[in-house]
Design an enzyme around this catalytic site. Structure first.
Site: not given
Length: 495
Positions: A191, A265, A299, A397
């Site tokens: 996906k 991850e 990231c 973040e």
């Protein structure tokens, strides 16, 4: 003042004929959805719709899984050499269409062409590496470990794997999953992000004739529907996700009922520890790239500087000088554009919210700190200074073009504060003292630690995090380990 450079009378990045079919990809062909609506795919530079894709349903996922199940036996039985040759052919096909894929990536995400071209090049290298690695796997040597009993260790595919990829690197993150999954002998259902599906669908179109039907399947749609069904599906042997911490938690919970393997991850908040003896110029120049690559939507971005108070003023001066020179704009506005827009209005609002709250908290923007005028989701490259310990901007973040700068006094304090975040993906240490570099790197609780560099990756070495950044490894032979299982066969040869 920073402005976003706009393309003037530039040729479009892509033609209508470059777009992939607006459909799901199953059993080797594009198919229409069972039911459901359409999802707008928006160019974040212009805020215009560039394509519409089907909104997948659980029924679509089930059809794709059925195709993968039918294909898994034949693909798993292929020799490593045969699978390797297919992966090399995929790499060749991607390389052949590199400019098309780069243009499509930039049109969908807004990223500069230099970033998109790097994504495509790394995609090619990922498939080439895995093509070689699958032919050179190692394991415990066969031998007698119990008297008169020969032990043989076998490496087997897991079966069918569900994959959920993010919006920031749609093609490359798909490759990081697809290449080792196929190399290890598995089939998959993927996906892509509903925001950036175009290069994944184009990839499926380009390689359709290279893979047996059902080995690779793509279902478009939203995470709470398509992603959730993949995570909970009883016929899947593993779910692998690159995404946010929240998405990782949801996937792990959904996978628990079937006890399938989970590979995550997730996010990061990479600390950059700058010690008094560091080469400040080299660090500032490196962060110009590592902090703002892909507009900071990365990231592993170098987004949280911890600099010794004795060199903080000089380092900030050099960093601000570097960042203030960054060229922001549309990918069509010139080869020298370095920073593009945020991927969507929702993410633009999220990053803008962090900057506004930081301003209200008394944190100063030494450069940037605001959204840019005009169409598109552009935010000025930003360096926030006077950041106190524990500030929201330094702990959460942001995932945008924002670097925070904190100061420290003692080495122990720097190590403690570096680890005082929920993430553990990556970090960097800047020092000319070799003993210090080894010692500090060993004490940092992060999956990757760079010394005197940041955000340098290679297919041969693993990528993945600790703590809230998830578990499992992308790239390297460790990824092949993640997507396969070991079986011990013991023969009694006593006579």
């Amino acid at each position: 003042m920073t402005t976003a450079r706009r393309a003037v009378d530039a040729a479009p990045l892509i033609a209508e004929t470059d777009l992939p079919p607006a459909a799901h990809f199953m059993d080797g062909t594009f198919v229409e959805p069972v039911t459901g609506g359409l999802i707008d795919v928006v160019d974040p530079c212009t805020e215009k719709v560039v394509a519409r894709i089907p909104e997948g349903t659980t029924e679509d996922v089930d059809r794709a899984v059925s195709a993968a199940l039918r294909a898994k036996g034949e693909w798993a039985r292929r020799l490593p050499r045969e699978r390797s040759e297919v992966l090399h052919s995929i790499a060749d096909r991607v390389a052949e269409h590199a400019e098309l894929l780069a243009g499509l990536e930039s049109a969908n995400t807004g990223k500069p062409l230099s970033v998109s071209r790097d994504d495509v090049a790394q995609t090619v290298d990922t498939f080439r590496f895995m093509a070689g690695a699958v032919r050179a796997t190692t394991a415990l040597a066969a031998g007698d470990y119990a008297e008169n009993h020969l032990s043989v260790i076998l490496r087997e595919p897991l079966g069918v794997i569900g994959v959920v990829t993010p919006w920031n690197y749609p093609l490359l993150m798909a490759a990081w999953k697809i290449a080792p999954i196929l190399a290890a002998g598995n089939t998959l259902v993927l996906k892509p992000s509903e925001q950036t599906p175009l290069t994944t669908l184009k990839f499926a179109e380009l390689v359709a004739d290279l893979l047996p039907p059902g080995v690779l399947n793509v279902v478009n749609g939203y995470g709470p529907v398509v992603g959730a069904r993949l995570a909970e599906h009883p016929d899947l042997d593993m779910i692998a996700l690159t995404g946010s911490v929240g998405s990782g938690r949801a996937v792990a919970r959904a996978a628990a009922d079937t006890l399938k393997r989970v590979h995550l991850e997730l996010g990061g908040k990479a600390p950059v520890l700058v010690f008094p003896d560091a080469d400040l110029t080299a660090a500032a120049q490196a962060l110009r790239v590592a902090g703002f690559w892909n507009s900071g939507q990365e990231c592993g971005a170098a987004c949280r500087v911890l600099v010794h108070e004795s060199v903080a003023e000089e380092f900030v001066r050099q960093l601000v000088d570097e960042v203030s020179q960054l060229v922001v704009g549309d990918p069509q506005a010139g080869e020298d554009v370095e920073v593009g827009p945020m991927v969507s209005k929702a993410h633009f609002d999220r990053v803008s919210g962090y900057l506004e709250r930081a301003r209200k908290a008394g944190i100063r923007a030494a450069t940037g700190g605001e959204a840019l005028d005009g169409p598109g989701y552009f935010i000025a490259p930003t360096v926030l200074v006077d950041v106190p310990e524990g500030a929201e901007a330094a702990r959460e973040e942001i995932f945008g073009p924002v670097i925070t700068v904190e100061t420290f006094t003692e080495e122990e304090e720097a190590v403690r504060r570096a680890g005082d975040v929920p993430f553990g993906l990556s970090a960097s240490v800047w020092t000319e003292d070799a003993r210090r570099s080894h010692d500090i790197a060993a004490r940092l609780d992060f999956g990757t630690v760079w010394v005197n560099s940041h955000l340098v990756l290679a297919s041969e070495v693993p990528w993945g995090g600790f703590k809230g950044s998830g578990y499992g490894r992308d790239l390297s032979v460790y990824a092949l380990d993640d997507y396969s299982r070991t079986k011990h066969v013991m023969h009694n040869h006593g006579r």
